[in-house]
Design a protein around this motif. Structure first.
Motif, mmCIF file in Angstrom:
data_model
loop_
_atom_site.group_PDB
_atom_site.id
_atom_site.type_symbol
_atom_site.label_atom_id
_atom_site.label_comp_id
_atom_site.label_asym_id
_atom_site.label_seq_id
_atom_site.Cartn_x
_atom_site.Cartn_y
_atom_site.Cartn_z
ATOM 1 N N VAL A 18 0.779 -1.270 0.073
ATOM 2 C CA VAL A 18 0.070 -0.103 -0.044
ATOM 3 C C VAL A 18 0.836 1.308 0.048
ATOM 4 O O VAL A 18 0.762 2.230 -0.717
ATOM 5 C CB VAL A 18 -1.103 0.093 1.222
ATOM 6 C CG1 VAL A 18 -1.758 1.377 1.309
ATOM 7 C CG2 VAL A 18 -1.964 -1.399 1.221
ATOM 8 N N LEU A 19 1.757 1.138 1.026
ATOM 9 C CA LEU A 19 2.776 2.543 1.278
ATOM 10 C C LEU A 19 3.494 2.724 -0.288
ATOM 11 O O LEU A 19 3.758 3.858 -0.656
ATOM 12 C CB LEU A 19 3.654 2.394 2.179
ATOM 13 C CG LEU A 19 2.847 2.110 3.488
ATOM 14 C CD1 LEU A 19 3.948 1.845 4.722
ATOM 15 C CD2 LEU A 19 2.346 3.720 3.874
ATOM 16 N N LEU A 20 3.956 1.779 -0.834
ATOM 17 C CA LEU A 20 4.895 1.865 -2.401
ATOM 18 C C LEU A 20 4.225 1.433 -3.386
ATOM 19 O O LEU A 20 4.837 0.462 -4.115
ATOM 20 C CB LEU A 20 6.100 1.092 -1.815
ATOM 21 C CG LEU A 20 7.029 1.420 -0.644
ATOM 22 C CD1 LEU A 20 8.291 0.621 -0.759
ATOM 23 C CD2 LEU A 20 7.330 2.983 -0.644
ATOM 24 N N GLY A 21 2.866 1.737 -3.442
ATOM 25 C CA GLY A 21 2.245 1.323 -4.641
ATOM 26 C C GLY A 21 2.584 2.364 -5.906
ATOM 27 O O GLY A 21 3.619 2.956 -6.171
ATOM 28 N N GLU A 22 1.626 2.457 -7.059
ATOM 29 C CA GLU A 22 1.851 3.173 -8.112
ATOM 30 C C GLU A 22 2.309 4.821 -7.759
ATOM 31 O O GLU A 22 3.283 5.226 -8.540
ATOM 32 C CB GLU A 22 0.609 3.171 -8.984
ATOM 33 C CG GLU A 22 0.251 1.760 -9.464
ATOM 34 C CD GLU A 22 -0.987 1.806 -10.365
ATOM 35 O OE1 GLU A 22 -1.114 2.717 -10.966
ATOM 36 O OE2 GLU A 22 -1.901 1.110 -10.103
ATOM 37 N N ASN A 23 1.892 5.410 -6.784
ATOM 38 C CA ASN A 23 1.908 6.546 -6.354
ATOM 39 C C ASN A 23 3.257 7.015 -5.452
ATOM 40 O O ASN A 23 3.010 7.753 -4.497
ATOM 41 C CB ASN A 23 0.724 7.176 -6.018
ATOM 42 C CG ASN A 23 -0.199 7.406 -7.027
ATOM 43 O OD1 ASN A 23 -0.168 7.355 -8.139
ATOM 44 N ND2 ASN A 23 -1.584 6.944 -6.513
ATOM 45 N N CYS A 24 4.176 5.864 -5.293
ATOM 46 C CA CYS A 24 5.424 6.123 -4.469
ATOM 47 C C CYS A 24 6.058 7.582 -4.866
ATOM 48 O O CYS A 24 6.344 7.973 -5.727
ATOM 49 C CB CYS A 24 6.454 5.304 -4.944
ATOM 50 S SG CYS A 24 7.778 5.074 -3.955
ATOM 51 N N PRO A 25 6.122 8.330 -3.732
ATOM 52 C CA PRO A 25 6.463 9.498 -3.620
ATOM 53 C C PRO A 25 7.855 9.871 -4.121
ATOM 54 O O PRO A 25 8.573 9.043 -3.942
ATOM 55 C CB PRO A 25 6.336 10.375 -2.443
ATOM 56 C CG PRO A 25 6.179 8.898 -1.283
ATOM 57 C CD PRO A 25 5.667 7.895 -2.073
ATOM 58 N N VAL A 26 8.283 10.850 -4.852
ATOM 59 C CA VAL A 26 9.717 11.204 -5.591
ATOM 60 C C VAL A 26 10.558 11.317 -4.341
ATOM 61 O O VAL A 26 11.827 10.697 -4.440
ATOM 62 C CB VAL A 26 9.633 12.327 -6.375
ATOM 63 C CG1 VAL A 26 11.081 12.704 -6.850
ATOM 64 C CG2 VAL A 26 8.804 12.260 -7.615
ATOM 65 N N TRP A 27 10.216 12.121 -3.332
ATOM 66 C CA TRP A 27 11.301 12.205 -2.321
ATOM 67 C C TRP A 27 11.432 10.839 -1.599
ATOM 68 O O TRP A 27 12.695 10.717 -1.092
ATOM 69 C CB TRP A 27 10.487 13.134 -1.274
ATOM 70 C CG TRP A 27 9.468 12.419 -0.446
ATOM 71 C CD1 TRP A 27 7.888 12.561 -0.532
ATOM 72 C CD2 TRP A 27 9.233 11.357 0.702
ATOM 73 N NE1 TRP A 27 7.341 11.801 0.394
ATOM 74 C CE2 TRP A 27 8.105 11.103 1.092
ATOM 75 C CE3 TRP A 27 10.690 10.888 1.505
ATOM 76 C CZ2 TRP A 27 7.987 10.399 2.114
ATOM 77 C CZ3 TRP A 27 10.399 10.199 2.558
ATOM 78 C CH2 TRP A 27 9.082 10.001 2.794
ATOM 79 N N TRP A 28 10.833 9.669 -1.599
ATOM 80 C CA TRP A 28 11.160 8.398 -1.087
ATOM 81 C C TRP A 28 11.895 7.620 -2.008
ATOM 82 O O TRP A 28 12.895 6.960 -1.530
ATOM 83 C CB TRP A 28 9.907 7.537 -0.856
ATOM 84 C CG TRP A 28 10.188 6.372 -0.327
ATOM 85 C CD1 TRP A 28 10.040 4.907 -1.019
ATOM 86 C CD2 TRP A 28 10.833 5.737 0.760
ATOM 87 N NE1 TRP A 28 10.468 3.978 -0.249
ATOM 88 C CE2 TRP A 28 11.052 4.365 0.903
ATOM 89 C CE3 TRP A 28 11.348 6.501 2.172
ATOM 90 C CZ2 TRP A 28 11.733 3.851 1.999
ATOM 91 C CZ3 TRP A 28 11.859 5.962 2.927
ATOM 92 C CH2 TRP A 28 11.980 4.544 2.847
ATOM 93 N N ILE A 29 11.838 7.712 -3.254
ATOM 94 C CA ILE A 29 12.544 7.216 -4.403
ATOM 95 C C ILE A 29 14.021 7.714 -4.262
ATOM 96 O O ILE A 29 15.100 7.118 -4.133
ATOM 97 C CB ILE A 29 12.260 7.401 -5.827
ATOM 98 C CG1 ILE A 29 10.806 6.777 -5.928
ATOM 99 C CG2 ILE A 29 13.248 6.954 -6.806
ATOM 100 C CD1 ILE A 29 10.203 7.265 -7.338
ATOM 101 N N ILE A 30 14.274 9.004 -3.975
ATOM 102 C CA ILE A 30 15.413 9.799 -3.674
ATOM 103 C C ILE A 30 16.341 9.479 -2.392
ATOM 104 O O ILE A 30 17.319 8.994 -2.506
ATOM 105 C CB ILE A 30 15.372 11.424 -3.737
ATOM 106 C CG1 ILE A 30 14.865 11.797 -5.321
ATOM 107 C CG2 ILE A 30 16.769 11.963 -3.502
ATOM 108 C CD1 ILE A 30 14.638 13.168 -5.377
ATOM 109 N N VAL A 31 15.344 9.621 -1.484
ATOM 110 C CA VAL A 31 15.976 9.276 0.061
ATOM 111 C C VAL A 31 16.296 7.760 0.206
ATOM 112 O O VAL A 31 17.371 7.599 0.808
ATOM 113 C CB VAL A 31 14.763 9.736 1.059
ATOM 114 C CG1 VAL A 31 15.579 9.146 2.442
ATOM 115 C CG2 VAL A 31 14.799 11.098 1.029
ATOM 116 N N SER A 32 15.654 6.872 -0.270
ATOM 117 C CA SER A 32 15.836 5.528 -0.160
ATOM 118 C C SER A 32 16.773 4.823 -1.191
ATOM 119 O O SER A 32 17.314 3.921 -0.943
ATOM 120 C CB SER A 32 14.595 4.739 -0.425
ATOM 121 O OG SER A 32 14.059 4.840 -1.527
ATOM 122 N N SER A 33 17.491 5.538 -2.113
ATOM 123 C CA SER A 33 18.291 5.252 -3.090
ATOM 124 C C SER A 33 19.771 4.531 -2.733
ATOM 125 O O SER A 33 19.883 3.453 -3.111
ATOM 126 C CB SER A 33 18.559 6.211 -4.139
ATOM 127 O OG SER A 33 17.554 6.509 -5.099
#
Length: 358
Positions: A18-33
């Motif tokens: 649910v948290l990381l579905g289609e609308n995963c926020p851009v900030w999370w993509i950057i922070v978790s890289s």
């Protein structure tokens, strides 16, 4: 499900799906890289050790059929394990399911098995929460379901006490469990979104990159009922098949001959990977759904949670897995509790042909 109705539905602890579905926020993509690349490196190194035979898998005393995926949860592993076990049983074999028992409360040194809906736990003191294992056992009372974090050791312990010889071990959620040699590697994919949001953990929901599918024996993708199956991958000669998953009926827990009356109102409770999908399935089926309560996969509900949820409804609808996890809770519930029964149907005989060829 319309936005106006979403406020009647509540997810207590959202799952990673649910948290990381289609609308995963851009900030999370950057922070978790950075963490994603560390995870990728560890996964790549571990797989390389097995591919180069630096690490060697353990061979069990029977044929092993692994049923797994490359995405976290929710692809239908549990019912497909049941289909495979029933097929082997109907063709004269003696199957057993071998599973980790995720979030069961068992330590790495403990193991148990479920037979005829009863947990045999001589090696452990606490009562484990075994939703999937119990569900499988209730569907197939004569098929043992062996549970242990160290699955090879659990299988060996079980074989020492079980009189009948096992012909096939079905390794539930086994694609990443390379410690055990497998004779058939079945990998399940969500036909609509086979790779989630496209990222590995923790940015997304992928356990491994799609390239890891090259070590699979067969790919099995879910399709909507009535839609034509299609190959969604292009990975050389890898066999691909599919299965339909649909809500077939809603029946009373205490008497499965009684169906849910669609003129009544209901609320739904589910501790599964994708509770929203469950709610949508119920509404599509024609249920007057006035509320829903979701939790992370495998988590138990409390009596107070369900009492508050059902105040304004005629009945409660749950999944079979939720019922298997907490049968006593639902059996003693003051309002009528119904089970939503899923139907899983293979679209062809490709999987059975592979099992026959073992």
């Amino acid at each position: 499900m319309s936005k106006s109705k979403l406020d009647k539905f509540h997810i207590m602890q959202p799952s990673i799906q649910v948290l990381l579905g289609e609308n995963c926020p851009v900030w999370w993509i950057i922070v978790s890289s950075p963490l994603r690349w560390i995870y990728f490196a560890i996964t790549r190194l571990r797989n390389a050790c097995y591919d180069l035979k630096i690490l060697r898998p353990i061979k069990l005393s029977a044929k092993v059929i692994s049923v797994g995926n490359i995405e976290v949860g929710g692809t239908g592993k549990t019912p497909i394990c049941i289909i495979v076990a029933k097929h082997i049983l109907n063709n004269g074999g003696t199957p057993a399911i071998l599973t980790r028992g995720y979030k069961s409360g068992m330590t790495s040194s403990e193991w148990c098995y479920v037979l005829n809906g009863q947990i045999h736990k001589d090696s452990i003191k606490v009562h484990p929460l075994l939703d999937e294992a119990m569900f499988q056992s209730l569907q197939m009372p004569t098929v043992p379901v062996v549970v242990g974090v160290r699955r090879a050791k659990a299988a060996a312990h079980f074989q020492n006490i079980y009189k009948e010889k096992i012909t096939h071990w079905i390794l539930d959620d086994g694609f990443q469990h390379r410690q055990i040699h497998r004779d058939l590697d079945l990998v399940l994919l969500n036909g609509e979104r086979p790779f989630g949001n496209g990222f590995l953990l923790p940015t997304g929901t992928l356990r491994e990159p799609p390239s890891s599918l090259r070590r699979a024996s067969i790919i099995l993708s879910s399709v909507e009922k009535g839609k034509a199956p299609q190959n969604i991958l292009n990975i050389g000669p890898l066999p691909q098949s599919s299965f339909e998953r649909s809500l077939s009926k809603i029946v009373l827990c205490s008497d499965e001959s009684q169906h849910f009356p669609l003129e009544n109102s209901a609320v739904a409770a589910s501790a599964i990977a994708r509770p929203l999908h469950f709610w949508v399935d119920l509404q599509t089926f024609g249920v007057n759904l006035v509320g829903g309560l979701g939790n992370q996969d495998h988590f138990p509900f409390t009596n107070d949670d369900l009492l508050r949820l059902t105040e304004s409804a005629d009945a409660l609808i749950i999944t079979e897995k939720d019922y298997a996890r907490q049968r006593t809770l639902y059996n003693d519930f003051p309002k009528k509790v119904y089970l939503a029964k899923l139907e899983i149907k293979l679209t062809d005989a490709v999987l059975f042909d592979h099992i026959k060829a073992l």
